[in-house]
Design a protein around this motif. Structure first.
Motif, PDB file in Angstrom:
ATOM      1  N   SER A 384      80.048  72.815  36.659  1.00 19.21           N
ATOM      2  CA  SER A 384      79.724  73.656  37.819  1.00 19.21           C
ATOM      3  C   SER A 384      80.982  74.182  38.489  1.00 19.21           C
ATOM      4  CB  SER A 384      78.872  72.862  38.815  1.00 19.21           C
ATOM      5  OG  SER A 384      77.685  72.393  38.196  1.00 19.21           O
ATOM      6  N   LEU A 385      81.992  73.354  38.587  1.00 21.38           N
ATOM      7  CA  LEU A 385      83.236  73.780  39.212  1.00 21.38           C
ATOM      8  C   LEU A 385      83.904  74.895  38.411  1.00 21.38           C
ATOM      9  CD1 LEU A 385      85.329  73.344  41.447  1.00 21.38           C
ATOM     10  CD2 LEU A 385      86.376  71.568  40.019  1.00 21.38           C
ATOM     11  N   LEU A 386      83.932  74.758  37.098  1.00 20.62           N
ATOM     12  CA  LEU A 386      84.538  75.803  36.263  1.00 20.62           C
ATOM     13  C   LEU A 386      83.783  77.121  36.385  1.00 20.62           C
ATOM     14  CD1 LEU A 386      85.403  73.759  33.031  1.00 20.62           C
ATOM     15  CD2 LEU A 386      86.969  74.578  34.799  1.00 20.62           C
ATOM     16  N   GLY A 388      81.992  78.176  38.971  1.00 16.25           N
ATOM     17  CA  GLY A 388      82.277  78.751  40.282  1.00 16.25           C
ATOM     18  C   GLY A 388      83.639  79.420  40.336  1.00 16.25           C
ATOM     19  N   ILE A 389      84.642  78.776  39.683  1.00 16.33           N
ATOM     20  CA  ILE A 389      85.984  79.366  39.662  1.00 16.33           C
ATOM     21  C   ILE A 389      85.963  80.694  38.907  1.00 16.33           C
ATOM     22  CG2 ILE A 389      88.328  79.038  38.792  1.00 16.33           C
ATOM     23  CD1 ILE A 389      88.022  76.062  39.367  1.00 16.33           C
ATOM     24  N   ALA A 390      85.215  80.752  37.791  1.00 17.83           N
ATOM     25  CA  ALA A 390      85.146  81.999  37.014  1.00 17.83           C
ATOM     26  C   ALA A 390      84.502  83.120  37.834  1.00 17.83           C
ATOM     27  CB  ALA A 390      84.358  81.750  35.720  1.00 17.83           C
ATOM     28  N   PHE A 392      84.421  83.420  41.083  1.00 11.43           N
ATOM     29  CA  PHE A 392      85.331  83.810  42.156  1.00 11.43           C
ATOM     30  C   PHE A 392      86.439  84.722  41.637  1.00 11.43           C
ATOM     31  CE2 PHE A 392      89.215  82.961  44.602  1.00 11.43           C
ATOM     32  CZ  PHE A 392      88.789  83.367  45.858  1.00 11.43           C
ATOM     33  N   VAL A 393      87.003  84.421  40.477  1.00 11.14           N
ATOM     34  CA  VAL A 393      88.060  85.245  39.901  1.00 11.14           C
ATOM     35  C   VAL A 393      87.523  86.638  39.568  1.00 11.14           C
ATOM     36  CG1 VAL A 393      89.610  85.513  37.917  1.00 11.14           C
ATOM     37  CG2 VAL A 393      89.381  83.285  39.070  1.00 11.14           C
TER      38      VAL A 393
END
Length: 460
Positions: A384-386, A388-390, A392-393
């Motif tokens: 889930s964290l990965l 979300g980071i994608a 956002f980028v």
């Protein structure tokens, strides 16, 4: 009152004297006039005649004890000639009868006794069960002289009756004297008894201090027998210990209580369990995959007397699941000593591997100071964290391009015209007449629709 105490005072003193002296005088054994006493390692001189014999040849013979009737004198030993015979550094084997002769005629016979005074006995008494005799014994630092005798006297305290005399026996293998005292059936276990011993030989005598005992206070069972340690299936931290009563104790009439001590082999100190009334015990805090050493001892059920000696050591290892993975360093232990003397729990390597196909693999860790999370929780959280980071980028990159395009268009309009163009068209309908969902159509440049994922990843 004084006239009444006068006649009773001597009788009372005699009674106290008799009670205070249960034994007999302990002195050296009586020696005959022709006996010469020598200490081991000392030099001894034997004289044939007090007045010197002039120009006469005196010969000596030594006859071992118990060989006087030997045929042909095969056990006699001829010694040096002279009126005096010097023996260097005598030993126990030199004891015997020495005779001097002149022309084959005996002149004098002397008995040489090589002995040393006995050690002072330090007696301890015990009874292996309620229906056994009393055994009193004391150890020796060195082997006693062949002529040493030991006696033991027992009598009831505060009575004028004669003491019972018992002969003691020396056991060379155990290197101690042992005396057996017969106990009559129905004897009172609470009455005090006075015990004294005497050891003497030709070199002297030595008596022990009087000991006051009761039959119940000297109970000391033999160690338990047949101690075994078994692993319990599917219990990696448990061991079952079994043992049996000693053969000298009949459990049909009297019971024993037991004490168990155990330790894992890396540790040096034992953990103990008291007040065990059965002949088995389950240990529930054993170390996983570690061999344990176990011992058991016994005492009379009401605490009378002393504990027995510890039994022989028995060893055992808790049950281990054959599917459990082991590290290269050897079996894994789930416990480690803490600073306060307790034991904590470490994480086994099975938690970081994959579960079995049936979902039952892996070891179970009992509740401790902190809970252990499942690896799948960390996997879902990381995914889930990965994601979300994608996202956002992607949003940042898209807005950056939009801001760049808007800046260039504003700069161009500012350079070409000085008036703001107002588009001509029909007025906007009221808010109530505007539909909530507009029909699909061409997207205006710069518009942002988050529901269209292709929008973020299309090339501009």
């Amino acid at each position: 009152m004084a006239w009444l105490l006068g006649p009773l005072l001597p009788a009372a003193l005699l009674l106290l004297a008799a009670a205070a002296a249960p034994g007999r005088p302990c002195g050296p054994a009586g020696l005959s006039r022709d006996t010469v006493l020598g200490r081991p390692g000392a030099n001894v001189t034997l004289t044939c005649q007090d007045e010197g014999l002039v120009n006469i040849t005196v010969s000596w013979k030594m006859e071992k004890w118990g060989t006087a009737a030997a045929v042909g004198g095969g056990h006699d030993r001829r010694l040096a000639e002279g009126n005096t015979l010097l023996l260097w550094q005598v030993r126990y084997e030199d004891s015997g009868r020495y005779s001097c002769y002149v022309g084959g005629r005996p002149l004098r016979s002397l008995r040489l006794l090589v002995e040393e005074p006995p050690e002072t006995p330090r007696v301890s008494c015990y009874r292996r069960s309620h229906d056994k005799d009393v055994l009193c014994e004391w150890p020796l630092q060195a082997k006693p002289s062949p002529g040493t005798r030991a006696m033991l006297w027992v009598k009831q305290r505060f009575t004028a009756e004669n003491a019972t005399e018992q002969r003691c026996r020396y056991f060379s293998k155990a290197q101690k004297f042992v005396c057996r005292v017969k106990v009559p059936p129905g004897a009172d276990d609470t009455k005090p008894l006075v015990v004294s011993t005497c050891v003497n030989n030709g070199a002297g005598g030595s008596a022990s201090e009087d000991r006051i005992i009761t039959l119940s206070s000297i109970l000391k069972p033999d160690p338990p027998l047949n101690v075994t340690v078994e692993a319990l299936e599917k219990a990696p931290q448990q061991l079952r210990i079994n043992w049996s009563y000693p053969s000298s104790w009949d459990p049909r009439f009297y019971w024993l209580r037991f004490q168990v001590r155990y330790r894992p082999e890396p540790a040096q100190t034992f953990m103990e369990v008291d007040q065990v009334m059965t002949t088995w015990l389950d240990i529930r805090d054993a170390w996983r995959g570690t061999r344990h050493v176990v011992q058991v001892r016994a005492q009379e059920e009401f605490g009378h007397g002393a504990w027995s000696e510890w039994s022989q050591e028995a060893v055992g290892t808790p049950w281990t699941d054959p599917r459990d993975l082991t590290s290269e360093m050897g079996p894994f232990s789930s416990q480690f000593p803490m600073e306060d003397g307790t034991y904590g729990v470490t994480l086994p390597p099975e938690l970081f591997g994959e579960d079995a196909a049936d979902g039952t693999g892996g070891a179970v860790v009992e509740a401790s100071a902190r809970s252990v999370a499942s690896p799948y929780t960390f996997l879902v959280a990381g995914g889930s964290l990965l994601l979300g980071i994608a996202l956002f980028v992607g949003i940042v990159v898209r807005y950056k391009q939009t801001w760049r395009t808007g800046g260039q268009r504003g700069a161009k309009q500012e350079g070409e015209a000085q008036h703001v163009l107002v588009p001509l068209g029909p007025p906007s309908p009221p808010l109530s007449e505007t539909p909530l969902l507009s029909p699909p159509g061409p997207l205006a440049p710069g518009a942002l629709h988050v529901t269209n994922l292709d929008y973020f990843f299309s090339e501009q």
